[in-house]
Design a protein around this motif. Sequence first.
Motif, PDB file in Angstrom:
ATOM      1  N   CYS A  14      47.340   0.637  67.866  1.00 54.24           N
ATOM      2  CA  CYS A  14      47.306  -0.785  67.826  1.00 54.24           C
ATOM      3  C   CYS A  14      46.028  -1.418  68.015  1.00 54.24           C
ATOM      4  O   CYS A  14      45.532  -2.354  67.401  1.00 54.24           O
ATOM      5  N   LEU A  15      45.443  -1.014  69.156  1.00 53.96           N
ATOM      6  CA  LEU A  15      43.977  -1.408  69.588  1.00 53.96           C
ATOM      7  C   LEU A  15      43.015  -1.129  68.233  1.00 53.96           C
ATOM      8  O   LEU A  15      42.364  -2.223  67.907  1.00 53.96           O
ATOM      9  N   LEU A  16      43.311  -0.068  67.757  1.00 53.57           N
ATOM     10  CA  LEU A  16      42.139   0.502  66.613  1.00 53.57           C
ATOM     11  C   LEU A  16      42.355  -0.248  65.347  1.00 53.57           C
ATOM     12  O   LEU A  16      41.543  -0.955  64.820  1.00 53.57           O
ATOM     13  N   GLU A  21      40.204  -5.115  62.251  1.00 57.00           N
ATOM     14  CA  GLU A  21      40.234  -6.432  61.449  1.00 57.00           C
ATOM     15  C   GLU A  21      38.742  -7.273  61.579  1.00 57.00           C
ATOM     16  O   GLU A  21      38.563  -7.886  60.833  1.00 57.00           O
ATOM     17  N   LYS A  22      38.430  -7.038  62.777  1.00 57.29           N
ATOM     18  CA  LYS A  22      36.951  -7.846  63.017  1.00 57.29           C
ATOM     19  C   LYS A  22      36.458  -7.425  64.489  1.00 57.29           C
ATOM     20  O   LYS A  22      37.251  -6.728  65.424  1.00 57.29           O
ATOM     21  N   GLU A  23      35.244  -7.498  64.677  1.00 50.88           N
ATOM     22  CA  GLU A  23      34.692  -7.392  65.763  1.00 50.88           C
ATOM     23  C   GLU A  23      35.380  -8.179  66.965  1.00 50.88           C
ATOM     24  O   GLU A  23      35.671  -9.325  66.854  1.00 50.88           O
ATOM     25  N   VAL A  24      35.682  -7.632  68.366  1.00 54.34           N
ATOM     26  CA  VAL A  24      36.567  -8.418  69.206  1.00 54.34           C
ATOM     27  C   VAL A  24      36.234  -7.802  70.659  1.00 54.34           C
ATOM     28  O   VAL A  24      35.678  -6.946  70.762  1.00 54.34           O
ATOM     29  N   VAL A  59      35.035   3.770  68.974  1.00 53.37           N
ATOM     30  CA  VAL A  59      34.602   2.366  68.969  1.00 53.37           C
ATOM     31  C   VAL A  59      33.191   2.312  69.501  1.00 53.37           C
ATOM     32  O   VAL A  59      32.519   3.385  70.476  1.00 53.37           O
ATOM     33  N   SER A  60      32.293   1.173  69.152  1.00 55.29           N
ATOM     34  CA  SER A  60      30.989   1.027  69.868  1.00 55.29           C
ATOM     35  C   SER A  60      31.237  -0.416  70.190  1.00 55.29           C
ATOM     36  O   SER A  60      32.173  -0.978  69.972  1.00 55.29           O
ATOM     37  N   ARG A  72      29.753 -11.173  76.555  1.00 56.36           N
ATOM     38  CA  ARG A  72      30.771 -10.420  76.373  1.00 56.36           C
ATOM     39  C   ARG A  72      30.551  -9.086  75.713  1.00 56.36           C
ATOM     40  O   ARG A  72      29.502  -9.237  74.944  1.00 56.36           O
ATOM     41  N   LYS A  73      31.270  -8.187  75.788  1.00 56.56           N
ATOM     42  CA  LYS A  73      31.060  -6.739  75.259  1.00 56.56           C
ATOM     43  C   LYS A  73      31.884  -6.872  73.974  1.00 56.56           C
ATOM     44  O   LYS A  73      33.479  -6.875  74.054  1.00 56.56           O
ATOM     45  N   TYR A  74      31.414  -6.812  72.904  1.00 57.76           N
ATOM     46  CA  TYR A  74      32.191  -6.753  71.571  1.00 57.76           C
ATOM     47  C   TYR A  74      32.416  -5.529  70.940  1.00 57.76           C
ATOM     48  O   TYR A  74      31.621  -4.787  70.947  1.00 57.76           O
TER      49      TYR A  74
END
Length: 108
Positions: A14-16, A21-24, A59-60, A72-74
């Motif tokens: 779900c997180l992936l 969808e977008k940088e978050v 993720v990066s 914030r860390k996106y």
Amino acid sequence: MSTTQMLKGIIDGCLLAIIHEKEVYGYELAEKLEQYGFDSFSEGTIYPLLMRMQKEELVSSTLKKSTAGPKRKYYTLTQKGEEELQQFIARWEKLQSNVNHCLRKQRT
């Protein structure tokens, strides 16, 4: 079995999907999960998962200025993360089909 135990392996997918969808950023992920009905996940739960996903190169992250407070860390998906998401979707569809088939058999 509790809902939390059932969700343990599912929440990564779900997180992936949300990150796809977008940088978050982390708090935004918690809000999105809540919008989708997952009310038992806080930032404190999500950040260790994100750190593990980053270590696994799914993720990066990038630090960006915030309009309210510190940077914030996106998070964004890597190519490996995109591939993992597609594999998760395939596994989920098969599992969902199998469980639904089993439950339908129990009702008859």
